[in-house]
Motif scaffolding. Sequence first.
Motif, PDB file in Angstrom:
ATOM      1  N   ARG A  12       0.674  -0.900  -0.399  1.00  0.00           N
ATOM      2  CA  ARG A  12      -0.066  -0.071   0.572  1.00  0.00           C
ATOM      3  C   ARG A  12       0.607   0.977   0.191  1.00  0.00           C
ATOM      4  NH1 ARG A  12      -3.043   3.583   3.066  1.00  0.00           N
ATOM      5  NH2 ARG A  12      -1.416   3.117   4.957  1.00  0.00           N
ATOM      6  N   SER A  15       2.601   3.097   3.659  1.00  0.00           N
ATOM      7  CA  SER A  15       2.557   1.907   4.334  1.00  0.00           C
ATOM      8  C   SER A  15       2.748   2.221   5.653  1.00  0.00           C
ATOM      9  CB  SER A  15       2.843   0.829   3.704  1.00  0.00           C
ATOM     10  OG  SER A  15       3.328  -0.364   4.652  1.00  0.00           O
ATOM     11  N   ASN A  16       1.705   2.100   6.240  1.00  0.00           N
ATOM     12  CA  ASN A  16       2.100   2.655   8.062  1.00  0.00           C
ATOM     13  C   ASN A  16       3.060   1.329   8.408  1.00  0.00           C
ATOM     14  OD1 ASN A  16       0.981   4.574   9.219  1.00  0.00           O
ATOM     15  ND2 ASN A  16      -0.942   3.433   8.897  1.00  0.00           N
ATOM     16  N   THR A  17       3.238  -0.113   8.239  1.00  0.00           N
ATOM     17  CA  THR A  17       4.295  -1.398   8.465  1.00  0.00           C
ATOM     18  C   THR A  17       5.575  -0.444   7.984  1.00  0.00           C
ATOM     19  OG1 THR A  17       1.947  -1.984   8.376  1.00  0.00           O
ATOM     20  CG2 THR A  17       4.087  -3.443   8.671  1.00  0.00           C
ATOM     21  N   VAL A  95      -1.336  -7.109   8.889  1.00  0.00           N
ATOM     22  CA  VAL A  95      -2.541  -8.346   8.453  1.00  0.00           C
ATOM     23  C   VAL A  95      -3.381  -7.945   7.448  1.00  0.00           C
ATOM     24  CG1 VAL A  95      -4.443  -9.374  10.138  1.00  0.00           C
ATOM     25  CG2 VAL A  95      -2.799  -7.906  11.526  1.00  0.00           C
ATOM     26  N   ASN A  97      -7.051 -10.003   6.524  1.00  0.00           N
ATOM     27  CA  ASN A  97      -8.272 -11.261   6.398  1.00  0.00           C
ATOM     28  C   ASN A  97      -8.110 -11.881   7.472  1.00  0.00           C
ATOM     29  OD1 ASN A  97     -10.028 -10.140   4.831  1.00  0.00           O
ATOM     30  ND2 ASN A  97      -8.801 -11.087   2.748  1.00  0.00           N
ATOM     31  N   TYR A  98      -7.279 -11.270   8.742  1.00  0.00           N
ATOM     32  CA  TYR A  98      -6.991 -11.785   9.971  1.00  0.00           C
ATOM     33  C   TYR A  98      -5.687 -12.913   9.870  1.00  0.00           C
ATOM     34  CZ  TYR A  98     -11.898 -11.259  10.388  1.00  0.00           C
ATOM     35  OH  TYR A  98     -12.873  -9.806  10.444  1.00  0.00           O
ATOM     36  N   THR A 139       0.510  -4.226  11.154  1.00  0.00           N
ATOM     37  CA  THR A 139      -0.183  -3.034  11.866  1.00  0.00           C
ATOM     38  C   THR A 139      -1.403  -3.437  11.687  1.00  0.00           C
ATOM     39  OG1 THR A 139       0.025  -1.894   9.864  1.00  0.00           O
ATOM     40  CG2 THR A 139       1.446  -1.543  11.212  1.00  0.00           C
ATOM     41  N   GLY A 141      -5.693  -2.764  10.896  1.00  0.00           N
ATOM     42  CA  GLY A 141      -6.659  -2.023  10.691  1.00  0.00           C
ATOM     43  C   GLY A 141      -7.272  -1.221  12.156  1.00  0.00           C
ATOM     44  N   GLY A 142      -8.124  -2.992  12.708  1.00  0.00           N
ATOM     45  CA  GLY A 142      -8.760  -2.624  13.880  1.00  0.00           C
ATOM     46  C   GLY A 142      -7.875  -3.401  15.497  1.00  0.00           C
ATOM     47  N   THR A 178      -4.618   0.540  13.511  1.00  0.00           N
ATOM     48  CA  THR A 178      -4.199   1.852  12.779  1.00  0.00           C
ATOM     49  C   THR A 178      -5.549   2.549  11.865  1.00  0.00           C
ATOM     50  OG1 THR A 178      -4.107   0.289  10.292  1.00  0.00           O
ATOM     51  CG2 THR A 178      -2.404   1.020  11.575  1.00  0.00           C
TER      52      THR A 178
END
Length: 204
Positions: A12, A15-17, A95, A97-98, A139, A141-142, A178
């Motif tokens: 992405r 990207s934060n990661t 992460v 989809n879990y 990282t 999202g949730g 995030t």
Amino acid sequence: MKKTLIVNYTPRENSNTKKMADYFIERNKDKTDITILDLTEDTPDLLLKNNLNLVVARNFGGVELNEEQQKLLTKNDRLTNQLLDTDYVVVVTPVYNYSLPATVKAWFDAVIQAGRTFAATEKGLVGLCENTQALVLTTSGGDFGIEPLKNLNFATPLASTCFDLMGISTEAITVFGTQQYADKVTDLIEASKGEIDLLSEKWY
Ligand SMILES: Cc1cc2nc3c(=O)[nH]c(=O)nc-3n(C[C@H](O)[C@H](O)[C@H](O)COP(=O)(O)O)c2cc1C
């Protein structure tokens, strides 16, 4: 100088990661010999009919492959050799989809090779990379630390279980939330740098 392999999957933009990985690299680049494997460009082969059966025949059946068959495993073997040649490995991944993104799982599928990174013995499965140590930077999202996502983070447990099979002990530095805490994301990434500092001091 000890070697560090960065296995980076951060496709992405912004990207934060990747920000965590960039900090890790910048702070440690003079202390360790860093190689970056960019999985978004150098993507592992999926295990399909053509190559999976060769891996089974060779790595479990002891069958010697001919040149043409060997060629089909070139990438798997290059990635495995790269892991065998490092002291430290850092997997950088969000992460999805879990769990681990399929591309990162494909890297594990390529490098977990019987007879190379683990061995099936009478006593069970034994890791062959005991001198290697791993870090997972991730990282999500949730927030997997609280309900309703509590206990639903399969990404870091999967990574450390895969490393464990190869005899590699794993630490994880995670930034959960995030998206859930979008207004605090800069602070959360900043806070993770303290953990990266501590781990770096321990490693180098
Ligand atoms: C395909 C996809 C799947 C995702 N699945 C999850 C998920 O299951 N749980 C979650 O908390 N966040 C999920 N997210 C959100 C990302 O984990 C989160 O935005 C992460 O910080 C992205 O990292 P990046 O900035 O390095 O791309 C998903 C994002 C994408 C693009």
